[in-house]
Design a protein around this motif. Structure first.
Motif, short mmCIF file in Angstrom:
data_model
loop_
_atom_site.label_atom_id
_atom_site.label_comp_id
_atom_site.label_asym_id
_atom_site.label_seq_id
_atom_site.Cartn_x
_atom_site.Cartn_y
_atom_site.Cartn_z
N ARG A 72 0.82 -1.23 0.00
CA ARG A 72 0.00 0.00 0.00
C ARG A 72 0.85 1.27 0.00
O ARG A 72 0.34 2.35 0.31
CB ARG A 72 -0.96 -0.03 1.20
N ARG A 73 2.11 1.14 -0.36
CA ARG A 73 3.01 2.30 -0.24
C ARG A 73 2.65 3.45 -1.18
O ARG A 73 3.07 4.57 -0.97
CB ARG A 73 4.47 1.89 -0.40
N GLU A 74 1.86 3.15 -2.22
CA GLU A 74 1.48 4.22 -3.15
C GLU A 74 0.14 4.87 -2.76
O GLU A 74 -0.27 5.84 -3.38
CB GLU A 74 1.33 3.68 -4.59
N LEU A 75 -0.53 4.32 -1.76
CA LEU A 75 -1.83 4.90 -1.36
C LEU A 75 -1.63 6.23 -0.66
O LEU A 75 -0.61 6.45 0.00
CB LEU A 75 -2.56 3.96 -0.40
N PRO A 76 -2.63 7.10 -0.74
CA PRO A 76 -2.54 8.33 0.04
C PRO A 76 -2.74 8.01 1.53
O PRO A 76 -3.31 6.97 1.86
CB PRO A 76 -3.72 9.16 -0.48
N GLY A 77 -2.28 8.89 2.38
CA GLY A 77 -2.57 8.75 3.81
C GLY A 77 -1.37 8.36 4.63
O GLY A 77 -0.31 8.00 4.12
N LEU A 118 9.73 1.71 5.24
CA LEU A 118 8.99 2.60 4.33
C LEU A 118 9.89 3.68 3.76
O LEU A 118 9.78 4.03 2.58
CB LEU A 118 7.79 3.21 5.07
N ARG A 119 10.79 4.20 4.56
CA ARG A 119 11.72 5.22 4.03
C ARG A 119 12.66 4.61 2.98
O ARG A 119 13.00 5.25 1.99
CB ARG A 119 12.53 5.85 5.17
N ARG A 120 13.07 3.34 3.23
CA ARG A 120 13.98 2.69 2.27
C ARG A 120 13.31 2.51 0.90
O ARG A 120 13.99 2.48 -0.11
CB ARG A 120 14.43 1.33 2.81
N VAL A 121 11.98 2.39 0.88
CA VAL A 121 11.29 2.23 -0.41
C VAL A 121 10.68 3.56 -0.87
O VAL A 121 9.76 3.60 -1.68
CB VAL A 121 10.24 1.10 -0.38
N GLU A 122 11.20 4.63 -0.30
CA GLU A 122 10.87 6.00 -0.70
C GLU A 122 9.43 6.40 -0.43
O GLU A 122 8.89 7.27 -1.10
CB GLU A 122 11.27 6.23 -2.15
N ASN A 123 8.83 5.77 0.54
CA ASN A 123 7.50 6.20 0.98
C ASN A 123 7.70 7.33 1.98
O ASN A 123 8.49 7.22 2.91
CB ASN A 123 6.76 5.02 1.61
N ARG A 124 6.97 8.44 1.80
CA ARG A 124 7.18 9.62 2.66
C ARG A 124 6.00 9.86 3.62
O ARG A 124 5.87 10.94 4.20
CB ARG A 124 7.39 10.91 1.83
N SER A 125 5.13 8.85 3.78
CA SER A 125 3.98 9.05 4.68
C SER A 125 4.45 9.30 6.11
O SER A 125 5.52 8.85 6.50
CB SER A 125 3.10 7.80 4.78
#
Ligand SMILES: C[S@@+](CC[C@H](N)C(=O)[O-])C[C@H]1O[C@@H](n2cnc3c(N)ncnc32)[C@H](O)[C@@H]1O
Length: 214
Positions: free
Chosen positions: A40-45, A65-72
């Protein structure tokens, strides 16, 4: 008093005691949670962990999550002092053993901050309070994934009522300790919520799951 001494000792010894992130999730449940976050790393929120104890799962998940460039935002909600006495007493009346009452009480936001920072998780946010009463303004408008891990029936039920309406399409909520024969009554809260909201109960290795369709 003992609680404060224990917490101070943990704080002083944190670099040694918590060299490895101290996750409280069973390995198979941790795997499910981490996989759900990746999927779900591309989902908003934002991501919420309701009941983080000393931040072990948060350290693993937020760093991943940071390692896969998710900034949530990764937000941990906890009393940081263990169970709310009345909530614990309610479950003690139906079988939770008194010995568990103070299980998570030797804790503080300072200790958890220290452990998270040791694991490069300065960005993880800590919100202190009972999840049943924490101010609305401290909840995000949208979450992609939520882990509810507060063990007891009432705060599980109330957390689900508060977080379900904020779940993004495609998002998921996981409730730990949803096994029939355990010490904890989280499943009672999960079942009550599913019944009231006419949602199907779904279990994976003792995690109760709720999905919002896309
Ligand atoms: C099993 S631990 C969480 C473990 C953590 N998720 C992990 O994987 O390492 C349960 C946590 O729920 C917290 N908790 C219990 N009741 C709560 C409530 N009403 N509001 C907020 N936090 C609560 C406790 O303080 C404790 O830290």
């Amino acid at each position: 008093m003992l609680r404060y001494v224990k917490t101070a000792a943990k704080e002083a010894l944190a670099p040694v005691l918590y060299k490895h992130p101290p996750s409280g999730l069973a390995p198979e449940r941790l795997a499910i949670y981490l996989t759900a976050l990746l999927e779900r790393r591309e989902l908003p929120g934002d991501v919420a962990e309701v009941g983080c104890n000393i931040g072990g799962t948060a350290a693993i998940a937020a760093r991943m999550l940071r390692r896969v460039e998710n900034r949530s935002r990764y937000i941990c909600y906890d009393t940081f002092g263990g169970f709310v006495p009345e909530q614990f007493s309610a479950d003690a009346r139906t079988g939770t053993t008194e010995n568990s009452r103070t299980m998570f009480s030797a804790n503080s936001t300072r200790l958890v901050r220290k452990i998270l920072d040791l694991h490069d998780c300065e960005h993880v946010e800590l919100v202190a309070g009972d999840i049943a009463t924490v101010a609305e303004g401290l909840l995000s408008p949208v979450y992609s994934v939520v882990l509810v891990d507060v063990d007891l029936s009432e705060p599980t039920y109330v957390a689900l009522k508060r977080f379900w309406p904020r779940l993004a399409p495609g998002g998921a909520i996981f409730v730990d300790d949803c096994q029939e024969d355990g010490e904890w009554k989280a499943q009672v809260g999960y079942r009550r919520f599913c019944s009231e909201y006419s949602l199907p109960e779904e279990y994976h290795f003792g995690l109760g799951v709720l999905h919002r369709s896309l």
